[in-house]
Design a protein around this motif. Structure first.
Motif, PDB file in Angstrom:
ATOM      1  N   MET A   1       0.858  -1.195   0.000  1.00 12.41           N
ATOM      2  CA  MET A   1       0.000   0.000   0.000  1.00 12.41           C
ATOM      3  C   MET A   1       0.889   1.239   0.000  1.00 12.41           C
ATOM      4  SD  MET A   1      -3.024   1.111   2.660  1.00 12.41           S
ATOM      5  CE  MET A   1      -1.892   1.477   3.982  1.00 12.41           C
ATOM      6  N   THR A   2       0.489   2.216  -0.821  1.00 17.68           N
ATOM      7  CA  THR A   2       1.277   3.450  -0.914  1.00 17.68           C
ATOM      8  C   THR A   2       0.741   4.464   0.079  1.00 17.68           C
ATOM      9  OG1 THR A   2       1.695   3.041  -3.258  1.00 17.68           O
ATOM     10  CG2 THR A   2       2.069   5.273  -2.445  1.00 17.68           C
ATOM     11  N   ILE A   3       1.631   5.018   0.862  1.00 16.31           N
ATOM     12  CA  ILE A   3       1.251   6.048   1.847  1.00 16.31           C
ATOM     13  C   ILE A   3       1.768   7.388   1.357  1.00 16.31           C
ATOM     14  CG2 ILE A   3       1.492   6.841   4.212  1.00 16.31           C
ATOM     15  CD1 ILE A   3       1.872   3.956   5.061  1.00 16.31           C
ATOM     16  N   ASN A   4       0.852   8.349   1.156  1.00 19.61           N
ATOM     17  CA  ASN A   4       1.261   9.665   0.700  1.00 19.61           C
ATOM     18  C   ASN A   4       1.852  10.449   1.861  1.00 19.61           C
ATOM     19  OD1 ASN A   4       0.310   9.208  -1.900  1.00 19.61           O
ATOM     20  ND2 ASN A   4      -1.771   9.889  -1.350  1.00 19.61           N
ATOM     21  N   PRO A   5       3.032  10.991   1.659  1.00 19.44           N
ATOM     22  CA  PRO A   5       3.612  11.807   2.740  1.00 19.44           C
ATOM     23  C   PRO A   5       2.823  13.096   2.925  1.00 19.44           C
ATOM     24  CG  PRO A   5       4.909  12.032   0.735  1.00 19.44           C
ATOM     25  CD  PRO A   5       3.880  10.987   0.434  1.00 19.44           C
ATOM     26  N   ILE A   6       2.836  13.592   4.168  1.00 20.47           N
ATOM     27  CA  ILE A   6       2.159  14.865   4.462  1.00 20.47           C
ATOM     28  C   ILE A   6       3.216  15.953   4.446  1.00 20.47           C
ATOM     29  CG2 ILE A   6       0.747  16.103   6.131  1.00 20.47           C
ATOM     30  CD1 ILE A   6      -0.159  13.419   7.233  1.00 20.47           C
ATOM     31  N   ASP A   7       3.264  16.656   3.350  1.00 23.47           N
ATOM     32  CA  ASP A   7       4.279  17.708   3.241  1.00 23.47           C
ATOM     33  C   ASP A   7       3.912  18.930   4.071  1.00 23.47           C
ATOM     34  OD1 ASP A   7       5.773  16.180   1.485  1.00 23.47           O
ATOM     35  OD2 ASP A   7       4.662  16.889  -0.277  1.00 23.47           O
ATOM     36  N   ASN A   8       2.632  19.288   3.988  1.00 21.27           N
ATOM     37  CA  ASN A   8       2.189  20.493   4.702  1.00 21.27           C
ATOM     38  C   ASN A   8       0.782  20.226   5.246  1.00 21.27           C
ATOM     39  OD1 ASN A   8       1.485  22.963   5.685  1.00 21.27           O
ATOM     40  ND2 ASN A   8       1.800  24.093   3.773  1.00 21.27           N
ATOM     41  N   GLU A  11      -1.923  22.582   4.293  1.00 25.09           N
ATOM     42  CA  GLU A  11      -2.219  22.794   2.877  1.00 25.09           C
ATOM     43  C   GLU A  11      -3.647  22.347   2.577  1.00 25.09           C
ATOM     44  OE1 GLU A  11      -0.254  21.795  -1.509  1.00 25.09           O
ATOM     45  OE2 GLU A  11       0.497  20.829   0.308  1.00 25.09           O
ATOM     46  N   ASP A  12      -4.300  23.063   1.711  1.00 25.19           N
ATOM     47  CA  ASP A  12      -5.687  22.761   1.368  1.00 25.19           C
ATOM     48  C   ASP A  12      -5.699  21.754   0.218  1.00 25.19           C
ATOM     49  OD1 ASP A  12      -8.394  22.741   1.213  1.00 25.19           O
ATOM     50  OD2 ASP A  12      -8.590  24.707   0.245  1.00 25.19           O
ATOM     51  N   THR A  13      -5.581  20.452   0.588  1.00 24.28           N
ATOM     52  CA  THR A  13      -5.591  19.381  -0.408  1.00 24.28           C
ATOM     53  C   THR A  13      -6.680  18.383  -0.056  1.00 24.28           C
ATOM     54  OG1 THR A  13      -4.029  17.990   0.793  1.00 24.28           O
ATOM     55  CG2 THR A  13      -3.097  19.640  -0.703  1.00 24.28           C
ATOM     56  N   GLU A  14      -7.063  17.567  -1.063  1.00 25.99           N
ATOM     57  CA  GLU A  14      -8.094  16.552  -0.837  1.00 25.99           C
ATOM     58  C   GLU A  14      -7.640  15.527   0.195  1.00 25.99           C
ATOM     59  OE1 GLU A  14     -10.730  13.282  -3.380  1.00 25.99           O
ATOM     60  OE2 GLU A  14      -9.298  14.604  -4.414  1.00 25.99           O
ATOM     61  N   PHE A  15      -6.325  15.147   0.122  1.00 23.62           N
ATOM     62  CA  PHE A  15      -5.793  14.158   1.059  1.00 23.62           C
ATOM     63  C   PHE A  15      -5.838  14.682   2.495  1.00 23.62           C
ATOM     64  CE2 PHE A  15      -2.067  12.168   3.208  1.00 23.62           C
ATOM     65  CZ  PHE A  15      -2.553  10.866   3.235  1.00 23.62           C
ATOM     66  N   ASN A  16      -5.425  15.933   2.673  1.00 24.27           N
ATOM     67  CA  ASN A  16      -5.475  16.526   4.021  1.00 24.27           C
ATOM     68  C   ASN A  16      -6.905  16.653   4.526  1.00 24.27           C
ATOM     69  OD1 ASN A  16      -2.725  16.690   4.092  1.00 24.27           O
ATOM     70  ND2 ASN A  16      -2.615  18.921   3.813  1.00 24.27           N
ATOM     71  N   ASP A  17      -7.848  16.944   3.613  1.00 29.38           N
ATOM     72  CA  ASP A  17      -9.254  17.031   4.025  1.00 29.38           C
ATOM     73  C   ASP A  17      -9.748  15.694   4.567  1.00 29.38           C
ATOM     74  OD1 ASP A  17      -9.390  19.682   3.356  1.00 29.38           O
ATOM     75  OD2 ASP A  17     -10.280  19.355   1.375  1.00 29.38           O
ATOM     76  N   ILE A  18      -9.308  14.552   3.913  1.00 27.68           N
ATOM     77  CA  ILE A  18      -9.711  13.230   4.388  1.00 27.68           C
ATOM     78  C   ILE A  18      -9.149  12.983   5.782  1.00 27.68           C
ATOM     79  CG2 ILE A  18      -9.469  10.757   3.964  1.00 27.68           C
ATOM     80  CD1 ILE A  18      -9.436  11.409   0.955  1.00 27.68           C
ATOM     81  N   LEU A  19      -7.870  13.361   5.980  1.00 27.04           N
ATOM     82  CA  LEU A  19      -7.248  13.158   7.287  1.00 27.04           C
ATOM     83  C   LEU A  19      -7.938  14.006   8.363  1.00 27.04           C
ATOM     84  CD1 LEU A  19      -3.450  13.074   6.313  1.00 27.04           C
ATOM     85  CD2 LEU A  19      -4.979  11.134   6.753  1.00 27.04           C
ATOM     86  N   ARG A  20      -8.328  15.205   8.005  1.00 25.68           N
ATOM     87  CA  ARG A  20      -9.031  16.061   8.979  1.00 25.68           C
ATOM     88  C   ARG A  20     -10.391  15.451   9.323  1.00 25.68           C
ATOM     89  NH1 ARG A  20      -7.339  20.163   5.265  1.00 25.68           N
ATOM     90  NH2 ARG A  20      -5.416  21.157   5.993  1.00 25.68           N
ATOM     91  N   LYS A  21     -11.050  14.889   8.296  1.00 28.07           N
ATOM     92  CA  LYS A  21     -12.357  14.296   8.503  1.00 28.07           C
ATOM     93  C   LYS A  21     -12.292  13.154   9.511  1.00 28.07           C
ATOM     94  CE  LYS A  21     -16.176  12.184   5.968  1.00 28.07           C
ATOM     95  NZ  LYS A  21     -16.676  11.759   4.634  1.00 28.07           N
ATOM     96  N   HIS A  22     -11.210  12.393   9.489  1.00 30.86           N
ATOM     97  CA  HIS A  22     -11.048  11.257  10.397  1.00 30.86           C
ATOM     98  C   HIS A  22     -10.305  11.635  11.684  1.00 30.86           C
ATOM     99  CE1 HIS A  22     -12.685   8.209   7.663  1.00 30.86           C
ATOM    100  NE2 HIS A  22     -12.058   8.859   6.676  1.00 30.86           N
ATOM    101  N   GLY A  23     -10.048  12.921  11.881  1.00 25.39           N
ATOM    102  CA  GLY A  23      -9.428  13.369  13.114  1.00 25.39           C
ATOM    103  C   GLY A  23      -7.942  13.141  13.188  1.00 25.39           C
ATOM    104  N   ILE A  24      -7.322  12.765  12.066  1.00 26.12           N
ATOM    105  CA  ILE A  24      -5.866  12.549  12.076  1.00 26.12           C
ATOM    106  C   ILE A  24      -5.146  13.896  12.080  1.00 26.12           C
ATOM    107  CG2 ILE A  24      -3.947  11.541  10.783  1.00 26.12           C
ATOM    108  CD1 ILE A  24      -5.952   9.451   9.757  1.00 26.12           C
ATOM    109  N   LEU A  25      -5.672  14.838  11.350  1.00 22.27           N
ATOM    110  CA  LEU A  25      -5.126  16.195  11.349  1.00 22.27           C
ATOM    111  C   LEU A  25      -6.124  17.121  12.040  1.00 22.27           C
ATOM    112  CD1 LEU A  25      -3.646  16.648   7.742  1.00 22.27           C
ATOM    113  CD2 LEU A  25      -2.393  16.285   9.863  1.00 22.27           C
TER     114      LEU A  25
END
Length: 213
Positions: A1-8, A11-25
């Motif tokens: 499985m590929t894990i996308n690094p969190i650069d910022n 940053e307003d990205t779709e990936f960061n939005d998913i992490l925020r939705k699940h309480g990771i960010l």
């Protein structure tokens, strides 16, 4: 499985939005809002506190006729306020006068309308006291009139030595208090503070009427 690094993480990205939705960010901090600039001052605010001369210049420089009328109306209002302040500041005390001043300072002054009265033709209240130096009743009345003059600055209070106002005016009739309004005697009291108050009699009544006219 590929894990996308969190650069910022901010940053307003779709990936960061998913992490925020699940309480990771944590929730993304909102950018500070640019403050709304204050509205320009209204015409009334811009002319508030200006002198009549300044308002006259503004009216001359104004191209819009409606604005010019507003400025001119406010200028007239300011002039009326200034006249009222000047009139009020001229009273507030018991002013001594001489016989030659009587007609101007009392009779004529009582004909002038008070700018603060809505109804015209009423004149100004003037209280004049004829007194004798050293007389206890005269001293007491003058002291009370000084208090009243400060309490009622729209009424004019003046004083004059009795026998300098009316030649040979009897000591027994002093102090005499005369109230004027509209150029006429509204009321008068003689022998104020003595055993009993009396109206002037005989030639002294005539003298009072001559002085009042």
């Amino acid at each position: 499985m590929t894990i996308n690094p969190i650069d910022n993480p901010n940053e307003d990205t779709e990936f960061n939005d998913i992490l925020r939705k699940h309480g990771i960010l944590p929730a993304r901090e909102e950018a500070p809002r640019t403050p709304t600039p204050p509205p320009p001052p209204s015409l009334e605010e811009s002319i508030e506190g200006k002198t009549p001369d300044e308002l006259a210049r503004l009216a001359e420089e104004e191209d819009d006729s409606d604005t010019e009328r507003v400025i001119e109306a406010y200028r007239r209002k300011r002039m009326a306020e200034i006249r009222t302040q000047e009139k009020s500041s001229s009273f507030g005390e018991v002013r001594p006068i001489g016989r030659d001043d009587y007609a101007r300072e009392v009779t004529e002054a009582s004909k002038a309308d008070d700018p603060q009265d809505d109804e015209k033709g009423l004149g100004t209240g003037v209280a004049v006291v004829l007194y004798k130096d050293g007389d206890p009743s005269s001293v007491q009345l003058l002291a009370q009139l000084r208090v009243l003059a400060k309490r009622y600055p729209r009424t004019k209070f003046v004083s004059i030595v009795g026998n300098k106002c009316i030649e040979n005016y009897p000591d027994r009739l002093q102090p005499t208090l005369i109230l004027y309004r509209g150029g006429e005697v509204a009321a008068q009291v003689v022998s104020w503070g003595k055993d009993r108050v009396r109206e002037p009699q005989g030639k002294w009544q005539q003298e009072s009427e001559i002085t009042a006219s």
